[in-house]
Design a protein around this motif. Structure first.
Motif, PDB file in Angstrom:
ATOM      1  N   LYS A 128       0.846  -1.179   0.000  1.00 54.09           N
ATOM      2  CA  LYS A 128       0.000   0.000   0.000  1.00 54.09           C
ATOM      3  C   LYS A 128       0.894   1.245   0.000  1.00 54.09           C
ATOM      4  N   PRO A 129       0.688   2.136  -0.974  1.00 49.39           N
ATOM      5  CA  PRO A 129      -0.210   2.006  -2.122  1.00 49.39           C
ATOM      6  C   PRO A 129       0.408   1.103  -3.193  1.00 49.39           C
ATOM      7  N   GLY A 130      -0.428   0.653  -4.138  1.00 51.17           N
ATOM      8  CA  GLY A 130       0.100  -0.091  -5.272  1.00 51.17           C
ATOM      9  C   GLY A 130      -0.370  -1.512  -5.410  1.00 51.17           C
ATOM     10  N   SER A 164       0.508   5.582  -6.302  1.00 49.34           N
ATOM     11  CA  SER A 164       0.657   4.128  -6.450  1.00 49.34           C
ATOM     12  C   SER A 164       1.597   3.788  -7.602  1.00 49.34           C
ATOM     13  N   SER A 198      -3.478   7.532  -2.039  1.00 51.33           N
ATOM     14  CA  SER A 198      -2.744   7.158  -3.249  1.00 51.33           C
ATOM     15  C   SER A 198      -2.879   8.171  -4.376  1.00 51.33           C
TER      16      SER A 198
END
Length: 413
Positions: free
Chosen positions: A282-284, A306, A373
């Motif tokens: 997180k994020p991503g 992200s 994000s």
């Protein structure tokens, strides 16, 4: 309470990194280029020195070159010549004599010591030494830096400015380096507009592709910029086919989530293979990796923070491996928290922060900005990620957290 986005099947970030690095192959091609153009390039072979550095004994100071045996007398020493850099004294020192010498000039035959000009009384014809000196003072010895045949830089090493200085000093004019991989890049989204264009209702600017292009340029990679693609399966299929034909790797942002208009993943499954989809970070989380007709594909999330976090943590190590470099991850530093950080167990969290030394010299860190994000202002103000492990919860002021400084290609040092 667990992270609501912690779904079954998420791959840990450690597993994801290992999978990417195992799948990526370094480019095989190489080329020979002028040394001055080699900063950032990866050496294809070792570079050895053909000379000694320094190539001869020379003076480290402006002063007088002499024999130590003569300096031990109480009398004056006659000045019988001068030695300049590029114009050495060619005669021979006799007992009771010395030579005026400049910094970098070759030492005369038989001279073994230099006395600084500030430490002598001189009438222009002779000198008297006014302090104690030792044999060998202020003499740079032949080969004391580099001995002929020494490896100056190794294959797979990334050339930096200090390498350029060392290799040039050793007379190296050209180096053989790995070819720069070409990376195809595009964004997807009907709402995206190029910065500088007017925005319509519901439109946003395409920050991802611009930022990712800058990051790729900082890594000294060639870029095939395919622009902004609409949320259209045919257009995405055409672009991925073109990229697979021309590039060594493909990077996209957007279109790898689960929305009705997210076609990138669907096209990937038809044209290639997906090895990884969704990472416990997180994020991503909606990060995809696979290949399109054998060409590595990185599908980054559409949210801008992200996209950049996944690039920094996952894509960049893989691209460095593709360049042929040995990947050295940034140092993990322990720092005391100056602000509390909220987190739910389930995903490794990369919160944005500012780290520094406090007045006592201890390393401290505090969160910067909102951590959503989509919040780019906090990322731009930060100089590090504060990494909270996958099963870790919230942490409070005074507790220790892991800080990962932004690497140079990410824009901070």
């Amino acid at each position: 309470m667990a992270d609501c986005c912690n779904q079954p099947g998420l791959v840990s970030i450690e597993t994801a990194k290992a999978l990417l690095l195992d799948a990526i192959k370094a480019v095989d091609d190489s080329e020979t280029i002028p040394l001055a153009m080699a900063v950032g390039r990866i050496l294809a072979e070792d570079v050895k020195s053909a000379v000694n550095l320094p190539p001869c004994n020379n003076s480290a100071m402006d002063g007088y070159a002499l024999r130590m045996a003569d300096a031990q007398t109480d009398g004056r020493l006659e000045i019988i010549g001068k030695s300049f850099a590029g114009a050495p004294f060619k005669g021979k020192l006799w007992p009771g004599t010395c030579v005026r010498i400049m910094t970098g000039a070759a030492m005369p035959a038989d001279a073994d010591t230099v006395v600084m000009q500030e430490n002598v009384d001189s009438d222009g014809h002779s000198i008297r030494i006014r302090c104690d000196i030792n044999q060998g003072d202020h003499v740079r010895r032949r080969g004391e830096d580099v001995i002929e045949g020494t490896v100056l830089a190794q294959a797979r090493e990334q050339i930096a400015v200090p390498h350029i200085a060392l290799l040039a000093a050793a007379g190296v004019g050209e180096v053989t380096v790995k070819r720069r991989p070409q990376i195809a890049l595009f964004s997807t989204g009907d709402e995206l507009r190029q910065p500088g264009e007017p925005l319509g209702n519901g439109d946003i600017y395409d920050s991802n592709r611009v930022a990712l292009r800058a990051a790729l340029e900082a890594l000294d990679l060639q870029i095939l910029d395919l622009g902004i693609l609409p949320d259209n399966k045919a257009a995405i299929t055409k672009a991925l086919g073109q990229a697979a034909h021309a590039a060594d790797a493909i990077i996209t942002s957007g279109g790898v989530s689960v929305g009705e208009a997210d076609y990138t993943r669907e096209v990937m499954e038809e044209m290639g293979e997906i090895d990884l989809w969704k990472v416990a970070m997180k994020p991503g989380k909606p990060f995809a990796f696979g290949n399109i007709r054998g060409v590595p594909f990185f599908g980054l999330p559409g949210n801008p923070v992200s996209a950049l976090v996944t690039f920094h943590q996952l894509v960049m190590p893989a691209l460095m491996a593709m360049k042929g470099a040995e990947w050295s991850p940034p140092a993990n530093l322990p720092a005391k928290l100056l602000s509390p950080l909220k987190k739910k167990p389930g995903r490794t969290d990369f919160q944005r922060g500012i780290f520094r030394n406090d007045t006592s010299g201890a390393l401290v860190v505090e969160a910067v900005g909102a951590q959503g994000s989509h919040i780019l202002s906090g990322l731009a103000a930060a100089n590090c990620f504060v990494v909270l492990e996958q099963e870790q919860g919230s942490v409070g002021v005074g507790e220790t957290a892991t800080v990962v400084p932004f690497c140079r290609s990410f824009g901070a040092w």
